[in-house]
Write a protein that holds these residues in place. Structure first.
Motif, PDB file in Angstrom:
ATOM      1  N   GLY A 158       0.830  -1.199   0.000  1.00 50.51           N
ATOM      2  CA  GLY A 158       0.000   0.000   0.000  1.00 50.51           C
ATOM      3  C   GLY A 158       0.859   1.241   0.000  1.00 50.51           C
ATOM      4  N   GLU A 159       0.314   2.309   0.566  1.00 53.05           N
ATOM      5  CA  GLU A 159       1.069   3.550   0.670  1.00 53.05           C
ATOM      6  C   GLU A 159       0.611   4.325   1.895  1.00 53.05           C
ATOM      7  N   ILE A 160       1.400   5.285   2.291  1.00 59.04           N
ATOM      8  CA  ILE A 160       1.092   6.085   3.468  1.00 59.04           C
ATOM      9  C   ILE A 160       0.212   7.266   3.080  1.00 59.04           C
ATOM     10  N   GLY A 161      -0.920   7.389   3.754  1.00 58.74           N
ATOM     11  CA  GLY A 161      -1.823   8.508   3.496  1.00 58.74           C
ATOM     12  C   GLY A 161      -1.300   9.796   4.115  1.00 58.74           C
ATOM     13  N   TYR A 162      -2.147  10.830   4.111  1.00 60.52           N
ATOM     14  CA  TYR A 162      -1.747  12.144   4.625  1.00 60.52           C
ATOM     15  C   TYR A 162      -2.388  12.473   5.961  1.00 60.52           C
ATOM     16  N   LYS A 163      -3.334  11.626   6.380  1.00 62.18           N
ATOM     17  CA  LYS A 163      -3.999  11.837   7.662  1.00 62.18           C
ATOM     18  C   LYS A 163      -4.584  10.516   8.139  1.00 62.18           C
ATOM     19  N   LYS A 164      -4.996  10.481   9.390  1.00 63.77           N
ATOM     20  CA  LYS A 164      -5.615   9.287   9.959  1.00 63.77           C
ATOM     21  C   LYS A 164      -7.073   9.221   9.492  1.00 63.77           C
ATOM     22  N   THR A 165      -7.453   8.073   8.950  1.00 63.48           N
ATOM     23  CA  THR A 165      -8.814   7.894   8.459  1.00 63.48           C
ATOM     24  C   THR A 165      -9.317   6.506   8.835  1.00 63.48           C
ATOM     25  N   GLY A 166     -10.515   6.448   9.415  1.00 61.49           N
ATOM     26  CA  GLY A 166     -11.106   5.163   9.780  1.00 61.49           C
ATOM     27  C   GLY A 166     -10.903   4.857  11.250  1.00 61.49           C
ATOM     28  N   SER A 167     -11.787   4.013  11.775  1.00 67.68           N
ATOM     29  CA  SER A 167     -11.753   3.713  13.217  1.00 67.68           C
ATOM     30  C   SER A 167     -11.636   2.222  13.518  1.00 67.68           C
ATOM     31  N   ASN A 168     -11.485   1.395  12.480  1.00 70.27           N
ATOM     32  CA  ASN A 168     -11.325  -0.042  12.703  1.00 70.27           C
ATOM     33  C   ASN A 168      -9.844  -0.388  12.804  1.00 70.27           C
ATOM     34  N   GLY A 169      -9.561  -1.590  13.242  1.00 70.08           N
ATOM     35  CA  GLY A 169      -8.179  -2.046  13.282  1.00 70.08           C
ATOM     36  C   GLY A 169      -7.394  -1.444  14.424  1.00 70.08           C
ATOM     37  N   PHE A 170      -6.066  -1.466  14.293  1.00 67.72           N
ATOM     38  CA  PHE A 170      -5.182  -0.961  15.337  1.00 67.72           C
ATOM     39  C   PHE A 170      -3.836  -0.627  14.696  1.00 67.72           C
ATOM     40  N   GLY A 171      -2.911  -0.152  15.503  1.00 68.05           N
ATOM     41  CA  GLY A 171      -1.589   0.171  14.983  1.00 68.05           C
ATOM     42  C   GLY A 171      -1.627   1.278  13.944  1.00 68.05           C
ATOM     43  N   TYR A 172      -0.988   1.044  12.808  1.00 67.90           N
ATOM     44  CA  TYR A 172      -0.879   2.060  11.749  1.00 67.90           C
ATOM     45  C   TYR A 172      -2.027   1.997  10.739  1.00 67.90           C
ATOM     46  N   ASP A 173      -3.033   1.170  10.999  1.00 67.28           N
ATOM     47  CA  ASP A 173      -4.130   0.981  10.040  1.00 67.28           C
ATOM     48  C   ASP A 173      -4.740   2.289   9.522  1.00 67.28           C
ATOM     49  N   PRO A 174      -4.957   3.320  10.372  1.00 68.97           N
ATOM     50  CA  PRO A 174      -5.609   4.534   9.880  1.00 68.97           C
ATOM     51  C   PRO A 174      -4.798   5.370   8.893  1.00 68.97           C
ATOM     52  N   ILE A 175      -3.481   5.109   8.745  1.00 72.21           N
ATOM     53  CA  ILE A 175      -2.693   5.901   7.789  1.00 72.21           C
ATOM     54  C   ILE A 175      -2.186   5.046   6.629  1.00 72.21           C
ATOM     55  N   PHE A 176      -2.574   3.764   6.609  1.00 73.92           N
ATOM     56  CA  PHE A 176      -2.103   2.863   5.558  1.00 73.92           C
ATOM     57  C   PHE A 176      -3.191   2.674   4.509  1.00 73.92           C
ATOM     58  N   VAL A 177      -2.980   3.234   3.322  1.00 71.48           N
ATOM     59  CA  VAL A 177      -3.929   3.102   2.221  1.00 71.48           C
ATOM     60  C   VAL A 177      -3.630   1.790   1.494  1.00 71.48           C
ATOM     61  N   VAL A 178      -4.632   0.947   1.400  1.00 70.91           N
ATOM     62  CA  VAL A 178      -4.440  -0.425   0.908  1.00 70.91           C
ATOM     63  C   VAL A 178      -4.309  -0.477  -0.602  1.00 70.91           C
ATOM     64  N   GLY A 179      -3.236  -1.104  -1.062  1.00 71.10           N
ATOM     65  CA  GLY A 179      -3.059  -1.438  -2.478  1.00 71.10           C
ATOM     66  C   GLY A 179      -3.453  -0.330  -3.421  1.00 71.10           C
ATOM     67  N   HIS A 180      -4.261  -0.698  -4.410  1.00 71.45           N
ATOM     68  CA  HIS A 180      -4.699   0.277  -5.409  1.00 71.45           C
ATOM     69  C   HIS A 180      -6.112   0.757  -5.094  1.00 71.45           C
ATOM     70  N   THR A 181      -6.365   1.012  -3.814  1.00 72.36           N
ATOM     71  CA  THR A 181      -7.672   1.503  -3.389  1.00 72.36           C
ATOM     72  C   THR A 181      -7.503   2.889  -2.799  1.00 72.36           C
ATOM     73  N   SER A 182      -8.599   3.472  -2.380  1.00 72.61           N
ATOM     74  CA  SER A 182      -8.537   4.770  -1.693  1.00 72.61           C
ATOM     75  C   SER A 182      -8.902   4.606  -0.228  1.00 72.61           C
ATOM     76  N   SER A 183      -8.973   3.364   0.242  1.00 70.02           N
ATOM     77  CA  SER A 183      -9.369   3.078   1.620  1.00 70.02           C
ATOM     78  C   SER A 183      -8.161   2.743   2.489  1.00 70.02           C
ATOM     79  N   THR A 184      -8.182   3.259   3.703  1.00 72.64           N
ATOM     80  CA  THR A 184      -7.146   2.840   4.640  1.00 72.64           C
ATOM     81  C   THR A 184      -7.549   1.491   5.237  1.00 72.64           C
ATOM     82  N   MET A 185      -6.574   0.828   5.836  1.00 73.65           N
ATOM     83  CA  MET A 185      -6.851  -0.456   6.477  1.00 73.65           C
ATOM     84  C   MET A 185      -7.914  -0.280   7.564  1.00 73.65           C
ATOM     85  N   ALA A 186      -7.940   0.899   8.202  1.00 74.02           N
ATOM     86  CA  ALA A 186      -8.887   1.159   9.290  1.00 74.02           C
ATOM     87  C   ALA A 186     -10.299   1.439   8.791  1.00 74.02           C
ATOM     88  N   GLU A 187     -10.468   1.580   7.482  1.00 79.06           N
ATOM     89  CA  GLU A 187     -11.805   1.787   6.907  1.00 79.06           C
ATOM     90  C   GLU A 187     -12.423   0.466   6.453  1.00 79.06           C
TER      91      GLU A 187
END
Length: 197
Positions: free
Chosen positions: A141-170
């Motif tokens: 994935g890639e590193i986003g510019y802000k924390k987004t989403g409330s699921n998961g833990f750790g770095y999930d809110p700033i990690f944008v998954v693969g070729h999507t626009s969603s963070t792991m926490a979304e």
């Protein structure tokens, strides 16, 4: 139902392992269920080394099969940091928000095309008197510019998954458990479970 001890006190990891192992007919216990278990010093320089250290020490202590994981975030623009120091990147005390803030601050001037990163998970299975088995899984994935989403833990809110626009926490728990680094490592482990239990 066969039991497996997971060498972690991380509640988020325990939930993920419980979900994944239940599909294999295995009951999960963790170090949260065992009193007075010593903390294993993670002196390895790789995720695989640290996972093996934890699994082997706890397996030797209790004379049972133990699975341990070591996982974290590897960012190309930061020369692989936070890497094996992911849990305590911002200090000795584990603090997800401070860790994410430090990463976002260090990545502030990095352009979009250079923000590639991946979650890495090494799983080690230690069994008394047998060679330790290690498998690794990745999630790109890639590193986003802000924390987004409330699921998961750790770095999930700033990690944008693969070729999507969603963070792991979304992602929902079910979605995450299909594509995460831990899920990918578990899939490799599942192929060899008949050798282990």
């Amino acid at each position: 139902m066969k039991k497996v001890l997971i060498a972690t006190k991380n509640e988020g990891k325990v939930k993920e392992f419980t979900f994944m192992f239940s599909e294999m007919g295995l009951e999960v216990t963790s170090l949260l269920d065992v009193e007075n278990t010593p903390d294993v010093e993670e002196t390895g320089t790789t995720f695989a080394e640290n996972a093996a250290l934890k699994a082997e020490e706890i397996s030797e202590l209790y004379n049972i099969p133990v699975i341990a994981d070591d996982s974290g975030l590897v960012i190309d623009a930061l020369d692989g940091r936070p890497g094996v120091f992911s849990a305590r990147y911002a200090g000795i005390e584990k603090d997800d928000n401070k860790n994410m803030d430090k990463v976002l601050d260090e990545m502030r001037s990095v352009p979009p095309e250079e923000r590639s990163a991946r979650f890495v998970c090494a799983l080690a299975v230690a069994r008394p008197g047998m060679e330790t088995l290690i498998v690794e899984g990745y999630c790109e994935g890639e590193i986003g510019y802000k924390k987004t989403g409330s699921n998961g833990f750790g770095y999930d809110p700033i990690f944008v998954v693969g070729h999507t626009s969603s963070t792991m926490a979304e992602l929902t728990k079910e979605e995450k458990n299909k594509i995460s680094h831990r899920a990918n490592a578990m899939a490799k482990l599942k192929d060899q479970m008949h050798l282990l239990f």
